[in-house]
Write an enzyme that holds these catalytic residues in place. Structure first.
Site, PDB file in Angstrom:
ATOM      1  N   TYR A   1     -10.479 -24.632 -16.527  1.00  0.00           N
ATOM      2  CA  TYR A   1     -10.396 -25.410 -17.721  1.00  0.00           C
ATOM      3  C   TYR A   1     -11.976 -26.807 -18.097  1.00  0.00           C
ATOM      4  O   TYR A   1     -11.514 -26.893 -16.760  1.00  0.00           O
ATOM      5  CB  TYR A   1      -9.053 -26.114 -17.920  1.00  0.00           C
ATOM      6  CG  TYR A   1      -8.480 -26.752 -17.538  1.00  0.00           C
ATOM      7  CD1 TYR A   1      -8.476 -27.057 -15.987  1.00  0.00           C
ATOM      8  CD2 TYR A   1      -8.623 -28.666 -17.555  1.00  0.00           C
ATOM      9  CE1 TYR A   1      -7.664 -28.322 -15.159  1.00  0.00           C
ATOM     10  CE2 TYR A   1      -7.602 -29.383 -17.645  1.00  0.00           C
ATOM     11  CZ  TYR A   1      -7.576 -29.433 -16.099  1.00  0.00           C
ATOM     12  OH  TYR A   1      -7.209 -30.362 -15.171  1.00  0.00           O
TER      13      TYR A   1
ATOM     14  N   ARG B 167     -20.391 -29.062 -14.879  1.00  0.00           N
ATOM     15  CA  ARG B 167     -18.792 -28.906 -14.051  1.00  0.00           C
ATOM     16  C   ARG B 167     -17.862 -27.539 -14.469  1.00  0.00           C
ATOM     17  O   ARG B 167     -17.838 -26.316 -13.600  1.00  0.00           O
ATOM     18  CB  ARG B 167     -18.271 -30.210 -14.030  1.00  0.00           C
ATOM     19  CG  ARG B 167     -16.537 -29.554 -13.041  1.00  0.00           C
ATOM     20  CD  ARG B 167     -15.970 -31.020 -12.839  1.00  0.00           C
ATOM     21  NE  ARG B 167     -15.510 -30.969 -14.371  1.00  0.00           N
ATOM     22  CZ  ARG B 167     -14.753 -32.368 -14.837  1.00  0.00           C
ATOM     23  NH1 ARG B 167     -14.770 -33.592 -14.061  1.00  0.00           N
ATOM     24  NH2 ARG B 167     -14.637 -32.285 -16.272  1.00  0.00           N
TER      25      ARG B 167
ATOM     26  N   ARG C  15      -1.585  -6.005 -12.385  1.00  0.00           N
ATOM     27  CA  ARG C  15      -1.254  -7.803 -11.582  1.00  0.00           C
ATOM     28  C   ARG C  15      -1.347  -6.827 -10.889  1.00  0.00           C
ATOM     29  O   ARG C  15      -0.846  -5.872  -9.938  1.00  0.00           O
ATOM     30  CB  ARG C  15      -0.032  -7.697 -11.408  1.00  0.00           C
ATOM     31  CG  ARG C  15       0.773  -8.988 -10.869  1.00  0.00           C
ATOM     32  CD  ARG C  15       1.520  -9.342 -11.006  1.00  0.00           C
ATOM     33  NE  ARG C  15       2.203 -10.978 -10.031  1.00  0.00           N
ATOM     34  CZ  ARG C  15       2.290 -10.764  -8.905  1.00  0.00           C
ATOM     35  NH1 ARG C  15       2.419  -9.624  -8.472  1.00  0.00           N
ATOM     36  NH2 ARG C  15       2.319 -11.630  -8.210  1.00  0.00           N
TER      37      ARG C  15
ATOM     38  N   LYS D  48     -11.774 -26.912 -10.877  1.00  0.00           N
ATOM     39  CA  LYS D  48     -10.965 -27.159 -11.899  1.00  0.00           C
ATOM     40  C   LYS D  48     -10.297 -26.491 -12.395  1.00  0.00           C
ATOM     41  O   LYS D  48      -9.961 -26.168 -13.475  1.00  0.00           O
ATOM     42  CB  LYS D  48     -11.856 -28.140 -13.121  1.00  0.00           C
ATOM     43  CG  LYS D  48     -11.324 -29.450 -13.595  1.00  0.00           C
ATOM     44  CD  LYS D  48     -11.791 -30.113 -14.945  1.00  0.00           C
ATOM     45  CE  LYS D  48     -11.248 -30.513 -16.454  1.00  0.00           C
ATOM     46  NZ  LYS D  48     -10.369 -31.599 -15.677  1.00  0.00           N
TER      47      LYS D  48
ATOM     48  N   GLU E 140      -6.538 -39.109  -5.301  1.00  0.00           N
ATOM     49  CA  GLU E 140      -7.383 -40.030  -6.716  1.00  0.00           C
ATOM     50  C   GLU E 140      -5.921 -39.330  -7.190  1.00  0.00           C
ATOM     51  O   GLU E 140      -4.575 -39.486  -6.724  1.00  0.00           O
ATOM     52  CB  GLU E 140      -8.435 -38.262  -7.405  1.00  0.00           C
ATOM     53  CG  GLU E 140      -7.392 -37.119  -6.720  1.00  0.00           C
ATOM     54  CD  GLU E 140      -8.735 -36.490  -7.357  1.00  0.00           C
ATOM     55  OE1 GLU E 140      -9.429 -36.151  -8.589  1.00  0.00           O
ATOM     56  OE2 GLU E 140      -8.500 -34.749  -7.434  1.00  0.00           O
TER      57      GLU E 140
ATOM     58  N   LEU F  53     -11.336 -34.124  -7.760  1.00  0.00           N
ATOM     59  CA  LEU F  53     -12.483 -33.637  -8.707  1.00  0.00           C
ATOM     60  C   LEU F  53     -13.544 -33.929  -9.337  1.00  0.00           C
ATOM     61  O   LEU F  53     -13.516 -35.633  -8.841  1.00  0.00           O
ATOM     62  CB  LEU F  53     -11.199 -33.797 -10.368  1.00  0.00           C
ATOM     63  CG  LEU F  53     -12.485 -32.392 -11.044  1.00  0.00           C
ATOM     64  CD1 LEU F  53     -12.518 -31.212 -10.754  1.00  0.00           C
ATOM     65  CD2 LEU F  53     -11.693 -33.238 -13.057  1.00  0.00           C
TER      66      LEU F  53
HETATM   67  N1  PLP Z   1      -9.651 -35.937 -10.874  1.00  0.00           N
HETATM   68  C1  PLP Z   1      -7.911 -34.920 -11.763  1.00  0.00           C
HETATM   69  C2  PLP Z   1      -7.832 -34.240 -10.828  1.00  0.00           C
HETATM   70  C3  PLP Z   1      -8.084 -34.351 -13.180  1.00  0.00           C
HETATM   71  O1  PLP Z   1      -7.518 -33.501 -13.359  1.00  0.00           O
HETATM   72  C4  PLP Z   1      -8.966 -35.112 -13.938  1.00  0.00           C
HETATM   73  C5  PLP Z   1      -9.551 -35.096 -15.234  1.00  0.00           C
HETATM   74  O2  PLP Z   1      -8.405 -34.061 -15.412  1.00  0.00           O
HETATM   75  C6  PLP Z   1     -10.192 -36.118 -12.873  1.00  0.00           C
HETATM   76  C7  PLP Z   1     -10.054 -36.743 -11.966  1.00  0.00           C
HETATM   77  C8  PLP Z   1     -11.329 -37.009 -14.664  1.00  0.00           C
HETATM   78  O3  PLP Z   1     -11.989 -36.386 -14.297  1.00  0.00           O
HETATM   79  P1  PLP Z   1     -12.831 -36.305 -15.965  1.00  0.00           P
HETATM   80  O4  PLP Z   1     -13.590 -38.076 -15.709  1.00  0.00           O
HETATM   81  O5  PLP Z   1     -14.431 -35.458 -15.787  1.00  0.00           O
HETATM   82  O6  PLP Z   1     -12.080 -36.157 -17.059  1.00  0.00           O
END
Ligand code: PLP
Length: 281
Positions: free
Chosen positions: A33, A52, A100, A147, A179, A203
């Site tokens: 997503y 991304r 499935r 993501k 994070e 991420l």
């Molecule tokens: N880290 C995680 C785990 C996230 O889910 C997100 C955003 O959803 C971010 C960092 C920040 O990413 P972005 O700045 O691209 O929204």
């Protein structure tokens, strides 16, 4: 008024939007997503999200659901049909619909859905006071650079934060902060921003990337290294970044006040720079 949402080529009222129970996003969280901020009816930093998305799809050997031009048009049409002035567009691609089976089915078409959500991004009241954060163990898998919609550990972390009166949870692995559950994590010491380097452990945030660019342009130093919750407690400032929060100050971590509980100068400046750019369109 009900939203107009997008499902596989069609714009429909949200009550009419349907996806099969055999969709692999539903059965396996086999999907990715992206979230794009919208300010004054315009997409913010959209191109970075497409890069991304392309990477996430490639890492999971998932096919693109449409062309890049169609994807952008779909975003703009959602803004138009919903008269979205400020908020986000959420989009999700899953591997598609099949019986499935764990291995990847052959020749199926990926599913694409998207919808808008109204949010206050610029005048977010939390930015004035800063938010509270708690730390929690990082329970996620080893490919956090992708993501994916597999977000149960972040949901558990965020719920724990809410139960404790905080807005975000910083996840901790081997004694170091990775994070936030839906954001990247930063501390500031002696005017220097400290954040974890990019790897499979976190991420690669698009807002993080923009922050690095703006910091360079304005001679704000950033050091990429791991840090502990204890170091964060003793920091001058702390903040998080994400598409829907831009730069958000943190004034408390695990009940300990950061920077005397006030929003500090570095985070204030970085947020202002962001808002300036986002509102330029
Ligand atoms: N880290 C995680 C785990 C996230 O889910 C997100 C955003 O959803 C971010 C960092 C920040 O990413 P972005 O700045 O691209 O929204």
């Amino acid at each position: 008024m009900s939203r107009i949402v997008y499902v596989n080529g069609n714009f429909v009222p949200e009550s009419e939007a349907k996806v099969s129970i055999f969709d692999r996003g539903f059965l396996f969280a086999d999907g990715v997503y992206e979230v794009t901020p919208v300010v004054k009816g315009k997409l913010v930093d959209y191109d970075a999200l497409v890069v991304r998305l392309d990477r996430s799809l490639g890492e999971l050997k998932m096919s693109w659901p449409c062309t890049k031009t169609e994807l952008r048009q779909m975003h703009e049409e959602l803004i138009k049909q919903n008269k979205l002035d400020e908020g986000i567009i959420y989009m999700q691609v899953t591997r598609g619909v099949a019986d499935r089976m764990f291995n990847f089915p052959k020749d199926i078409k990926s599913t694409l859905v998207a919808f808008p959500q109204v949010m206050k991004l610029v005048d977010n009241p939390n930015a004035k006071t800063g938010v509270k954060v708690v730390t929690t163990p990082d329970l996620r898998w080893a490919r956090r650079d992708i993501k994916t919609v597999m977000l149960l550990p972040p949901c558990l972390g965020k719920e724990e934060a809410y139960q404790k009166g905080a807005a975000e949870a910083w996840m901790v692995e081997d004694g170091k902060v990775t994070e936030g559950t839906s954001s990247n994590a930063y501390i500031v010491k002696d005017n220097k921003i400290i954040t974890r380097p990019i790897s499979n452990s976190i991420l690669n945030g698009c807002t993080r990337r923009a922050l690095f660019r703006m910091a360079k342009e304005h001679q704000v130093e950033i050091e990429e290294r791991l840090f502990t919750p204890e170091e964060a407690y003793a920091a001058d400032e702390a903040f998080l970044t994400s598409a829907s929060q831009f730069v958000m100050p943190i004034t408390e971590i695990d009940g300990k006040r950061i920077g005397g509980g006030q929003v500090g100068p570095v985070v204030r400046k970085m947020r202002e720079l962001f808002l300036e750019e986002a509102q330029k369109g």
